[in-house]
Design a protein around this motif. Structure first.
Motif, mmCIF file in Angstrom:
data_model
loop_
_atom_site.group_PDB
_atom_site.id
_atom_site.type_symbol
_atom_site.label_atom_id
_atom_site.label_comp_id
_atom_site.label_asym_id
_atom_site.label_seq_id
_atom_site.Cartn_x
_atom_site.Cartn_y
_atom_site.Cartn_z
ATOM 1 N N PHE A 1 -3.160 4.881 -2.689
ATOM 2 C CA PHE A 1 -3.133 4.627 -4.035
ATOM 3 C C PHE A 1 -1.781 3.867 -4.363
ATOM 4 N N THR A 2 -1.865 2.583 -4.430
ATOM 5 C CA THR A 2 -0.649 1.599 -4.449
ATOM 6 C C THR A 2 -0.841 0.654 -5.651
ATOM 7 N N TYR A 3 0.460 -0.010 -5.814
ATOM 8 C CA TYR A 3 0.478 -1.017 -6.615
ATOM 9 C C TYR A 3 1.398 -1.832 -6.471
ATOM 10 N N ARG A 4 1.114 -3.075 -6.200
ATOM 11 C CA ARG A 4 2.083 -4.228 -5.715
ATOM 12 C C ARG A 4 2.807 -4.843 -6.700
ATOM 13 N N THR A 5 4.188 -4.897 -6.859
ATOM 14 C CA THR A 5 5.034 -5.690 -7.514
ATOM 15 C C THR A 5 6.365 -5.915 -7.103
ATOM 16 N N GLN A 6 6.922 -7.059 -7.293
ATOM 17 C CA GLN A 6 8.142 -7.446 -6.611
ATOM 18 C C GLN A 6 8.213 -7.390 -5.165
ATOM 19 N N GLY A 7 7.126 -7.557 -4.467
ATOM 20 C CA GLY A 7 6.727 -7.719 -3.097
ATOM 21 C C GLY A 7 6.818 -6.354 -2.492
ATOM 22 N N LEU A 8 6.775 -5.305 -3.226
ATOM 23 C CA LEU A 8 6.875 -4.017 -2.605
ATOM 24 C C LEU A 8 5.414 -3.242 -3.238
ATOM 25 N N ASP A 9 4.545 -2.388 -2.326
ATOM 26 C CA ASP A 9 3.637 -1.514 -2.469
ATOM 27 C C ASP A 9 4.205 -0.089 -3.003
ATOM 28 N N PHE A 10 4.132 -0.172 -4.398
ATOM 29 C CA PHE A 10 4.551 1.290 -4.937
ATOM 30 C C PHE A 10 3.591 2.336 -4.898
ATOM 31 N N LYS A 11 4.153 3.655 -4.602
ATOM 32 C CA LYS A 11 3.062 4.667 -5.015
ATOM 33 C C LYS A 11 3.795 5.875 -5.840
ATOM 34 N N LEU A 12 3.065 6.568 -6.419
ATOM 35 C CA LEU A 12 3.515 7.720 -7.162
ATOM 36 C C LEU A 12 4.450 8.567 -6.354
ATOM 37 N N SER A 13 3.926 8.992 -5.115
ATOM 38 C CA SER A 13 4.686 9.891 -4.311
ATOM 39 C C SER A 13 5.792 9.248 -3.383
ATOM 40 N N GLY A 14 6.120 8.097 -3.871
ATOM 41 C CA GLY A 14 7.444 7.471 -3.050
ATOM 42 C C GLY A 14 7.250 6.851 -1.660
ATOM 43 N N VAL A 15 8.308 6.693 -1.040
ATOM 44 C CA VAL A 15 8.342 6.212 0.157
ATOM 45 C C VAL A 15 8.779 7.137 1.255
#
Length: 490
Positions: free
Chosen positions: A465-479
């Motif tokens: 479950f990710t969302y791509r912004t500023q070239g990164l795939d963000f997740k609620l649970s982090g990296v």
């Protein structure tokens, strides 16, 4: 064929939607550079997120969430983390082997000593599961423990309120990220088009005194599209500012006004291609639909008397926690995906003996009532309820210590939260702390793990479950690594 046509066609689909060919050719070489930069960065949020993800990833137990956030950090030692050996340690210094040089806040770092403060309340076993808890202050909650799963080993990285509550709500101590309610609005949406998917209620504690600030960034959509931000309902006056038409303005007049405004916004969007313009249109339309749905939602005259017998008479008082809990049930049964309730007043650096009973009185009957009410309406098994704060409290006293009164400072190393309802294995306890409720000694659960587990109850794989912004795939649970706490789930 003009080579620019190939460049236009090569742009990500959502960008092309917001940019017609006339605009593309008019911008000339700058758009070529932008396209190249976009490809190098791997795209932005505008480029890669046209369609919502296909959710759930696997069969979901829960469909909705009611999150009860106790702002300030409830004392786990005085409520749910029973430590009988502390009675023998009254006013003795916390052993250095336990504190082990761990950081302190500025409020206790100057203390000459750290005297142990056992809880002044008696603990007893509750429910068929035999959970040890403070039934003196939480007698109603004790009736529901067999429906609850307790995490005694919660821990976080932040030691101060603002970064801690931000991390609990968004997965990061740094502001600007999307909060959990916005993630679920984005991923799952609402089943009622006349109400937002994500609603925020701020309850008012009975006691006065200093309280923590509750800022709108906690229900911000962050990098997600703006329509997924939480909608805050007020406790006095109109639930939402300007929800009602001014005197002399009929619904038909308002409809014509919005139609004209939407046409102007579409012209603006055509000219500038700003995605926020479409968000604005959607917000206006939602506000119009809410004019019909919100009055019915907030009209408690339709509730039978046995509802107020269940929640308590304070449920009739707008802004009280009991009123907010009842509203959470009404929102949930109308298809709102995520209801967030904040209750301030748990930051008890002093006078725990005087303040904690009032805070517990605010929540106790209403929390039990919410669970029972959802059960009676067949909603409990599909509604996940979360209760907890942003961190816990110290075993040592801040300031003066007596057997009847003491203060407790912030403690991120361990604290207690509970979950109930959809997908949760009731009567369960996960994690253990040491004899001082200072360090986790078994099955630690970080905020990241908590987020992964909540998503799992809703049928969502936190890794996917990710969302791509500023070239990164963000997740609620982090990296950093995060694990679903399977022991909590059915």
């Amino acid at each position: 064929m003009n080579c620019n046509s190939h460049l236009f066609d090569s742009l990500p689909y959502q960008t092309r939607l917001r940019l017609n060919r006339r605009q593309f050719f008019g911008k000339g070489g700058s758009i070529v550079g932008a396209a190249a930069l976009s490809s190098l960065l791997g795209g932005t949020s505008a480029d890669a997120n046209l369609s919502k993800p296909s959710l759930p990833h696997f069969p979901a137990k829960a469909k909705n969430v009611i999150y009860l956030h106790m702002v300030g950090g409830p004392s786990q030692i005085d409520l749910y983390d029973y430590k009988p050996k502390l009675a023998e340690m009254y006013d003795k210094d916390l052993p250095e082997s336990i504190r082990n040089g761990q950081r302190l806040t500025g409020m206790t770092s100057g203390q000459a000593r750290f005297p142990v403060a056992p809880s002044k309340w008696k603990f007893s076993q509750a429910g068929q599961c035999g959970l040890w808890m403070n039934q003196e202050l939480l007698p109603y909650t004790a009736k529901s423990v067999d429906d609850m799963a307790f995490i005694r080993s919660m821990n976080t990285d932040a030691i101060n309120h603002e970064p801690a509550i931000t991390a609990m709500q968004t997965g990061s101590q740094i502001g600007g990220r999307a909060c959990i309610g916005s993630w679920l609005s984005y991923g799952l949406g609402s089943t009622n088009q006349n109400l937002p998917a994500f609603v925020v209620l701020i309850a008012e504690p009975s006691q006065g005194g200093a309280i923590q600030a509750i800022s709108g960034k906690l229900w911000s959509s962050g990098f997600l599209p703006g329509e997924h931000a939480g909608v805050s309902f007020r406790s006095a006056g109109d639930p939402i500012l300007y929800i009602n038409n001014p005197d002399g303005v009929t619904p038909e007049m308002r409809r014509r006004q919005l139609d004209g405004l939407n046409q102007l916004n579409e012209i603006t969007h055509e000219k500038f291609g700003d995605p926020d313009t479409h968000v604005r249109i959607q917000q206006y339309e939602m506000a119009f639909r809410m004019q019909a749905s919100v009055p019915d939602l907030t009209d408690l005259s339709t509730e039978p008397e046995h509802t107020f017998a269940l929640y308590g008479e304070t449920a009739r008082k707008p802004g009280s926690f009991a009123y907010s809990a009842l509203m959470a049930r009404r929102l949930t049964e109308r298809g709102v995906r995520f209801v967030q309730i904040y209750l301030n007043g748990w930051d008890q650096h002093g006078n725990v003996g005087g303040k904690l009973p009032t805070q517990c009185l605010d929540i106790d009957q209403a929390t039990h009532a919410l669970i029972e009410d959802l059960k009676q309406r067949g909603l409990f098994e599909e509604t996940l309820i979360v209760w907890g704060g942003e961190f816990g409290r110290t075993v040592y006293s801040q300031g003066g210590l007596t057997k009847d009164n003491y203060g407790r400072d912030h403690h991120p190393r361990c604290f207690t939260m509970w979950l109930a309802g959809g997908g949760i294995k009731g009567g369960t306890v996960v994690g253990e702390t040491d004899d001082f409720s200072y360090n986790v000694v078994k099955d630690p659960v970080h905020v990241r793990d908590f987020h992964a587990t909540v998503l799992a109850a809703l049928g969502i794989d936190h890794e996917r479950f990710t969302y791509r912004t500023q070239g990164l795939d963000f997740k609620l649970s982090g990296v950093e690594p995060a694990e679903v706490v399977k022991a909590l789930l059915l």
